[in-house]
Design a protein around this motif. Structure first.
Motif, short mmCIF file in Angstrom:
data_model
loop_
_atom_site.label_atom_id
_atom_site.label_comp_id
_atom_site.label_asym_id
_atom_site.label_seq_id
_atom_site.Cartn_x
_atom_site.Cartn_y
_atom_site.Cartn_z
N LEU A 146 -6.65 -7.93 10.64
CA LEU A 146 -5.80 -7.81 9.45
C LEU A 146 -6.67 -7.54 8.23
N ARG A 147 -7.77 -8.24 8.14
CA ARG A 147 -8.70 -8.02 7.02
C ARG A 147 -9.11 -6.55 6.95
N LEU A 148 -9.38 -5.95 8.11
CA LEU A 148 -9.83 -4.55 8.13
C LEU A 148 -8.76 -3.56 7.72
N ILE A 149 -7.49 -3.88 7.95
CA ILE A 149 -6.44 -2.94 7.58
C ILE A 149 -5.87 -3.22 6.18
N CYS A 150 -6.47 -4.15 5.48
CA CYS A 150 -6.06 -4.47 4.11
C CYS A 150 -7.00 -3.79 3.11
N TRP A 151 -7.28 -2.53 3.33
CA TRP A 151 -8.25 -1.84 2.48
C TRP A 151 -7.74 -1.61 1.07
N HIS A 152 -6.46 -1.77 0.81
CA HIS A 152 -5.87 -1.51 -0.51
C HIS A 152 -5.57 -2.78 -1.30
N ARG A 153 -5.97 -3.93 -0.77
CA ARG A 153 -5.63 -5.19 -1.45
C ARG A 153 -6.74 -6.22 -1.21
N PRO A 154 -6.84 -7.20 -2.09
CA PRO A 154 -7.83 -8.26 -1.90
C PRO A 154 -7.53 -9.05 -0.62
N THR A 155 -8.54 -9.28 0.17
CA THR A 155 -8.32 -9.97 1.44
C THR A 155 -8.45 -11.49 1.33
N ASP A 156 -8.80 -11.96 0.15
CA ASP A 156 -8.90 -13.42 -0.04
C ASP A 156 -7.68 -13.99 -0.74
N GLN A 157 -6.68 -13.15 -1.01
CA GLN A 157 -5.46 -13.57 -1.68
C GLN A 157 -4.32 -13.72 -0.67
N PRO A 158 -3.50 -14.75 -0.82
CA PRO A 158 -2.38 -14.93 0.11
C PRO A 158 -1.41 -13.75 0.08
N MET A 159 -0.82 -13.47 1.23
CA MET A 159 0.21 -12.44 1.31
C MET A 159 1.35 -12.99 2.15
N ASP A 160 2.54 -12.47 1.92
CA ASP A 160 3.70 -12.88 2.70
C ASP A 160 3.54 -12.43 4.15
N GLU A 161 4.00 -13.25 5.08
CA GLU A 161 3.92 -12.90 6.49
C GLU A 161 4.66 -11.59 6.78
N GLU A 162 5.78 -11.37 6.14
CA GLU A 162 6.54 -10.14 6.37
C GLU A 162 5.73 -8.92 5.94
N GLU A 163 4.97 -9.04 4.86
CA GLU A 163 4.10 -7.96 4.42
C GLU A 163 2.97 -7.74 5.43
N ALA A 164 2.44 -8.83 5.96
CA ALA A 164 1.38 -8.71 6.98
C ALA A 164 1.92 -7.99 8.21
N PHE A 165 3.12 -8.34 8.63
CA PHE A 165 3.72 -7.66 9.78
C PHE A 165 3.87 -6.17 9.50
N ALA A 166 4.34 -5.82 8.31
CA ALA A 166 4.50 -4.41 7.94
C ALA A 166 3.15 -3.69 7.98
N LEU A 167 2.09 -4.35 7.54
CA LEU A 167 0.76 -3.74 7.60
C LEU A 167 0.32 -3.51 9.04
N TYR A 168 0.52 -4.51 9.89
CA TYR A 168 0.19 -4.31 11.30
C TYR A 168 0.95 -3.12 11.87
N GLU A 169 2.24 -3.03 11.57
CA GLU A 169 3.05 -1.92 12.10
C GLU A 169 2.55 -0.57 11.61
N ARG A 170 2.34 -0.45 10.31
CA ARG A 170 1.91 0.84 9.74
C ARG A 170 0.53 1.26 10.21
N ASN A 171 -0.32 0.29 10.47
CA ASN A 171 -1.73 0.58 10.76
C ASN A 171 -2.15 0.18 12.17
N TRP A 172 -1.20 0.02 13.07
CA TRP A 172 -1.50 -0.46 14.42
C TRP A 172 -2.55 0.38 15.11
#
Length: 69
Positions: free
Chosen positions: A13-39
């Motif tokens: 997840l950290r690797l696919i968060c290239w557009h946002r800070p990886t040390d800041q909390p994110m909503d689980e639903e947003e994380a799921f969307a990132l996994y889907e878009r960048n699977w």
């Protein structure tokens, strides 16, 4: 209640968060969307047990049991 997580706690997840800070909390639903878009960029062989469990939980909660990656 919105569940949040820290991308740095999950290596792929950290690797696919290239557009946002990886040390800041994110909503689980947003994380799921990132996994889907960048699977295609997620190295499934490198997933930790914790991250596999997270993906499974997110998939069941937000994806109706499926990742459309």
């Amino acid at each position: 209640m919105v569940n949040r997580l820290i991308p740095n706690d999950y290596p792929e997840l950290r690797l696919i968060c290239w557009h946002r800070p990886t040390d800041q909390p994110m909503d689980e639903e947003e994380a799921f969307a990132l996994y889907e878009r960048n699977w295609r960029y997620v190295d499934q062989d490198m997933l930790t047990d914790a991250e596999k469990a997270l993906i499974e939980r997110l998939k069941n909660t937000y994806g109706k049991g499926v990742i459309n990656g």
